[in-house]
Motif scaffolding. Structure first.
Motif, short mmCIF file in Angstrom:
data_model
loop_
_atom_site.label_atom_id
_atom_site.label_comp_id
_atom_site.label_asym_id
_atom_site.label_seq_id
_atom_site.Cartn_x
_atom_site.Cartn_y
_atom_site.Cartn_z
N THR A 1 0.78 -1.05 -0.06
CA THR A 1 -0.18 0.04 0.05
C THR A 1 0.68 1.18 -0.09
OG1 THR A 1 -0.14 0.18 2.30
CG2 THR A 1 -1.69 -1.36 1.36
N CYS A 2 0.30 2.43 -0.28
CA CYS A 2 0.93 3.55 -0.34
C CYS A 2 0.11 4.77 -0.46
CB CYS A 2 1.86 3.53 -1.55
SG CYS A 2 3.35 5.28 -1.26
N ASN A 3 0.38 5.70 0.31
CA ASN A 3 -0.54 7.03 0.26
C ASN A 3 -0.56 7.63 -1.19
OD1 ASN A 3 -2.09 7.91 2.84
ND2 ASN A 3 -0.12 7.20 3.77
N PRO A 4 -1.62 7.98 -1.90
CA PRO A 4 -1.69 8.77 -2.91
C PRO A 4 -0.80 10.03 -2.92
CG PRO A 4 -3.67 8.12 -2.44
CD PRO A 4 -2.96 7.81 -1.46
N PHE A 5 0.29 10.46 -3.79
CA PHE A 5 1.05 11.64 -3.73
C PHE A 5 -0.08 12.72 -3.60
CE2 PHE A 5 4.47 8.99 -4.87
CZ PHE A 5 5.37 9.46 -4.10
N GLY A 6 0.08 13.62 -2.42
CA GLY A 6 -0.64 15.04 -2.35
C GLY A 6 -2.25 14.75 -1.72
N GLN A 7 -2.31 13.44 -1.48
CA GLN A 7 -3.73 12.90 -0.95
C GLN A 7 -3.24 12.00 0.44
OE1 GLN A 7 -6.71 11.65 -3.57
NE2 GLN A 7 -5.33 12.41 -5.32
N THR A 8 -2.42 12.28 1.08
CA THR A 8 -1.98 11.41 2.41
C THR A 8 -3.04 11.83 3.31
OG1 THR A 8 0.41 11.66 2.19
CG2 THR A 8 -0.56 11.38 4.14
N LYS A 9 -3.65 10.44 4.01
CA LYS A 9 -4.43 10.68 5.02
C LYS A 9 -3.59 10.24 6.21
CE LYS A 9 -8.79 9.14 4.78
NZ LYS A 9 -9.93 8.26 4.97
N GLU A 10 -3.58 11.15 7.21
CA GLU A 10 -3.02 11.22 8.53
C GLU A 10 -3.13 9.82 9.27
OE1 GLU A 10 -0.08 13.26 10.09
OE2 GLU A 10 -1.17 14.24 8.75
N GLY A 11 -1.77 9.22 9.56
CA GLY A 11 -1.73 8.17 10.25
C GLY A 11 -1.76 6.79 9.33
N SER A 12 -2.26 7.06 8.32
CA SER A 12 -2.70 6.02 7.42
C SER A 12 -1.30 5.56 6.45
CB SER A 12 -3.58 5.95 6.37
OG SER A 12 -3.60 4.98 5.53
N VAL A 13 -1.04 4.27 6.28
CA VAL A 13 -0.08 3.86 5.25
C VAL A 13 -0.48 3.75 3.85
CG1 VAL A 13 1.36 2.70 7.07
CG2 VAL A 13 -0.39 1.38 5.89
N GLY A 14 -1.67 4.14 3.63
CA GLY A 14 -2.22 4.47 2.33
C GLY A 14 -3.09 3.22 1.87
N LEU A 15 -3.32 3.44 0.32
CA LEU A 15 -4.52 2.52 -0.06
C LEU A 15 -3.76 1.49 -0.93
CD1 LEU A 15 -6.45 5.22 -2.08
CD2 LEU A 15 -7.32 3.76 -0.19
N PRO A 16 -4.20 0.06 -1.05
CA PRO A 16 -3.70 -1.01 -1.80
C PRO A 16 -3.18 -0.65 -3.30
CG PRO A 16 -5.59 -1.62 -0.72
CD PRO A 16 -5.67 0.07 -0.61
N LEU A 17 -2.15 -0.96 -3.75
CA LEU A 17 -1.63 -0.67 -5.14
C LEU A 17 -2.44 -1.50 -6.09
CD1 LEU A 17 2.29 -1.30 -4.83
CD2 LEU A 17 1.01 1.02 -4.45
N SER A 18 -2.34 -0.98 -7.30
CA SER A 18 -3.55 -1.39 -8.37
C SER A 18 -3.19 -2.83 -8.40
CB SER A 18 -3.14 -0.74 -9.59
OG SER A 18 -1.75 -1.20 -10.02
N GLY A 19 -4.47 -3.67 -8.38
CA GLY A 19 -4.23 -5.30 -8.57
C GLY A 19 -4.06 -5.89 -7.16
N THR A 20 -4.11 -5.05 -5.94
CA THR A 20 -3.74 -5.58 -4.75
C THR A 20 -5.06 -5.35 -3.77
OG1 THR A 20 -1.43 -4.83 -4.86
CG2 THR A 20 -2.32 -5.30 -2.87
N SER A 21 -5.24 -6.59 -3.22
CA SER A 21 -6.54 -6.44 -2.12
C SER A 21 -5.84 -6.85 -0.71
CB SER A 21 -7.51 -7.56 -2.60
OG SER A 21 -6.86 -8.94 -2.63
N VAL A 22 -6.37 -6.08 0.18
CA VAL A 22 -5.98 -6.10 1.60
C VAL A 22 -7.25 -6.63 2.31
CG1 VAL A 22 -5.28 -4.89 3.68
CG2 VAL A 22 -4.24 -4.40 1.49
N GLU A 23 -7.05 -7.77 3.00
CA GLU A 23 -8.14 -8.30 4.02
C GLU A 23 -7.64 -8.04 5.40
OE1 GLU A 23 -8.92 -11.74 0.87
OE2 GLU A 23 -7.95 -12.40 2.93
N ILE A 24 -8.50 -7.70 6.30
CA ILE A 24 -8.19 -7.82 7.74
C ILE A 24 -8.87 -9.11 8.41
CG2 ILE A 24 -8.30 -6.49 9.81
CD1 ILE A 24 -6.79 -5.35 7.76
#
Length: 524
Positions: A327-350
């Motif tokens: 995952t990575c935060n989008p450039f210019g759209q960082t959400k404080e405290g987050s390590v970002g959104l899943p990269l394209s083609g990637t799914s994250v499950e909890i």
């Protein structure tokens, strides 16, 4: 082809020259017997030799084994034997070569390719190195076990093309840190590595191909620098500015002189630059995009670095088993405290930490599990551990986190680092983040220590910023507004330096070992 591909301490190599040398080295490796299944170790600091040999081994059909040149002989032997490495590439430096040479008669290692340091420096510096630094240079035997790098390249570059199955053939054996026992190698396929590189290409905005400069001070033997630095830089047609190690003053001078636009790093590097830049007059204005990985990036560190440089610094999340970025935060759209959104083609499950078959809803904590093209094929020669690391086809990371309603991932902590205080889960990262909000704190590490009443309790280790002063009572008072009583450190210890890994990440295991030794002393 005339565009610079590599700048190693002032010695420049164009893309045309790089392509030619990679082809020559690929043929040279094939003449040494490299083919599918043959493992070639790269025991090198950041140099042009690393880049050339990395791509040459892959072109020849072999598998790269990344090895830390600062490892002691015992550690190198362990990884060489485990991986089945038969050819090693290293430098003619006394700090590295003797450890490699010792393996020739006592392991599966058969050949060593020697890169002469004097040959890869700019001509004048190389001559001065040969004369003035002679005491640092190892004597290399002239025998069949040793192959000079110049001889490896002494051919027409007409290597035999190898038919690669990207999804099946292993490109790299990447050893994990081994904090829970013997290091194990993640098998990264050609598809894993090229897929992760392509995902990152899509992430970074405003890139002018063939015009960017990438500063690489993180070691290329580390998976983060390999992918986010070298592979991504080559994909952009960027000039790779290679520094063999992190020296703060050298890094600052290089930024001012070479004007890099891209600068991947780890939080401790950005922290050090913040402190130096605030105290001195350094020009950091060329930097536009930075990706931080390897460890949690405190928000205060990010804000300071962005203010000093005018760049976008985003935090990502990954692990060796995922090539490494997930995952990575989008450039210019960082959400404080987050390590970002899943990269394209990637799914994250909890998934539930207690029952991994149970998926957790948004906002609920659990183990982070991932699927995507970058996920490894498994662990080398460890089928049991491989099967335990996957659940329903998803990679279990061993990290605790949660997804918010927008799909952003928040990393809470490592499962093994969670402190159980009186039956409650306490996450060291939460306390560390709170400590970083204090203006005097430069670095902080929190571990769990035995506690007679609660079973375990947090203990904090802190390094203060230069020119600042505070004490444990004042810090605890500050923390009363930041964290709960159950999270309050039992003790706060101040240190001039905190232990770090080879790539500059803050390291807990030395502090844990220190505490365990202390407890044993008390018991005896």
């Amino acid at each position: 082809p005339d565009r610079p591909a590599i700048d190693f301490l002032g010695r420049k190599t164009s893309y045309g020259e790089l392509g030619r040398m990679v082809d020559q080295a690929a043929r040279g490796f094939q003449q040494l017997g490299v083919r599918k299944g043959v493992k070639v170790g790269l025991c090198l600091p950041n140099t042009s030799c690393f880049v050339i040999c990395y791509y040459a081994v892959l072109k020849a059909g072999g598998t790269v084994v990344n090895l830390n040149p600062l490892y002691v002989e015992r550690e190198l032997r362990q990884l060489v034997e485990d991986s089945g490495t038969t050819i090693m590439v290293t430098l003619d430096i006394k700090q590295i070569y003797p450890k490699v040479a010792a393996l020739l008669d006592s392991s599966c290692l058969e050949r060593v390719v020697i890169c002469r340091m004097a040959d890869i420096l700019p001509s004048i510096q190389g001559l001065m190195f040969s004369v003035l630094k002679r005491s640092l240079v190892a004597q290399i035997p002239d025998d069949l076990h040793h192959v000079p790098f110049s001889r490896l390249l002494a051919d027409d570059g007409r290597f035999h093309p190898v038919e690669i199955d990207p999804a099946q053939d292993i490109a790299v054996l990447q050893y994990t840190g081994g904090t829970t026992g013997l290091p194990k190698a993640a098998m990264l396929t050609h598809a894993n590595i090229s897929g992760n590189t392509d995902q990152l290409v899509r992430l970074v905005p405003g890139i002018v191909r063939g015009q960017e400069r990438m500063l690489l001070v993180l070691p290329l033997f580390h998976v983060f620098a390999m992918t986010v630095g070298m592979n991504l830089g080559i994909a952009f047609g960027a000039e790779l500015i290679l520094l063999p190690r992190f020296d703060l003053k050298q890094v600052l001078k290089t930024i001012g002189k070479k004007r890099p636009s891209l600068f991947p790093g780890v939080p401790t590097i950005y922290t050090a630059i913040n402190a130096a830049a605030e105290a001195g007059d350094w020009d950091l204005s060329s930097i536009r995009h930075c990706i931080s990985g390897g460890a949690p990036l405190p928000g205060e560190v990010r804000h300071r670095f962005e203010a000093l440089t005018g760049c976008h610094l985003v935090e990502g999340y990954g692990l060796s088993e995922a090539s490494p970025v997930v995952t990575c935060n989008p450039f210019g759209q960082t959400k404080e405290g987050s390590v970002g959104l899943p990269l394209s083609g990637t799914s994250v499950e909890i998934r539930s930490s207690l029952d991994p078959s149970q998926l957790m809803p948004a906002g609920e904590k659990g183990e982070i599990c991932i699927r995507g093209p970058q996920v490894m094929a498994g662990y080398w020669r460890r089928p049991e551990e491989t099967s335990q690391t996957f659940i329903d086809g998803a990679l279990r990371t061993g990290d605790i986190g949660y997804l918010d309603e927008d799909g952003f991932l928040f990393l809470v902590d490592r499962i093994k680092d969670v402190i159980i205080c009186g039956g409650f889960n306490v996450y060291p990262r939460v306390i560390e983040e709170a400590l970083y909000r204090h203006p005097a704190v430069a670095e902080a590490v929190v571990i769990g220590v035995p506690d007679d009443y609660r079973g375990e309790a947090p203990k904090a280790f802190v390094r203060l910023r230069d020119g600042f002063a505070t004490d444990a009572d004042a810090l605890k008072q500050f923390l009363t507004e930041q964290i709960s009583r159950i999270e309050m450190p039992k003790e706060i210890v101040f240190r001039a330096e905190l232990p770090k890994t080879m790539v500059g990440k803050l390291s807990k295991k030395e502090l844990v070992a220190e505490e365990q030794a202390h407890q044993l002393d008390k018991a005896s």
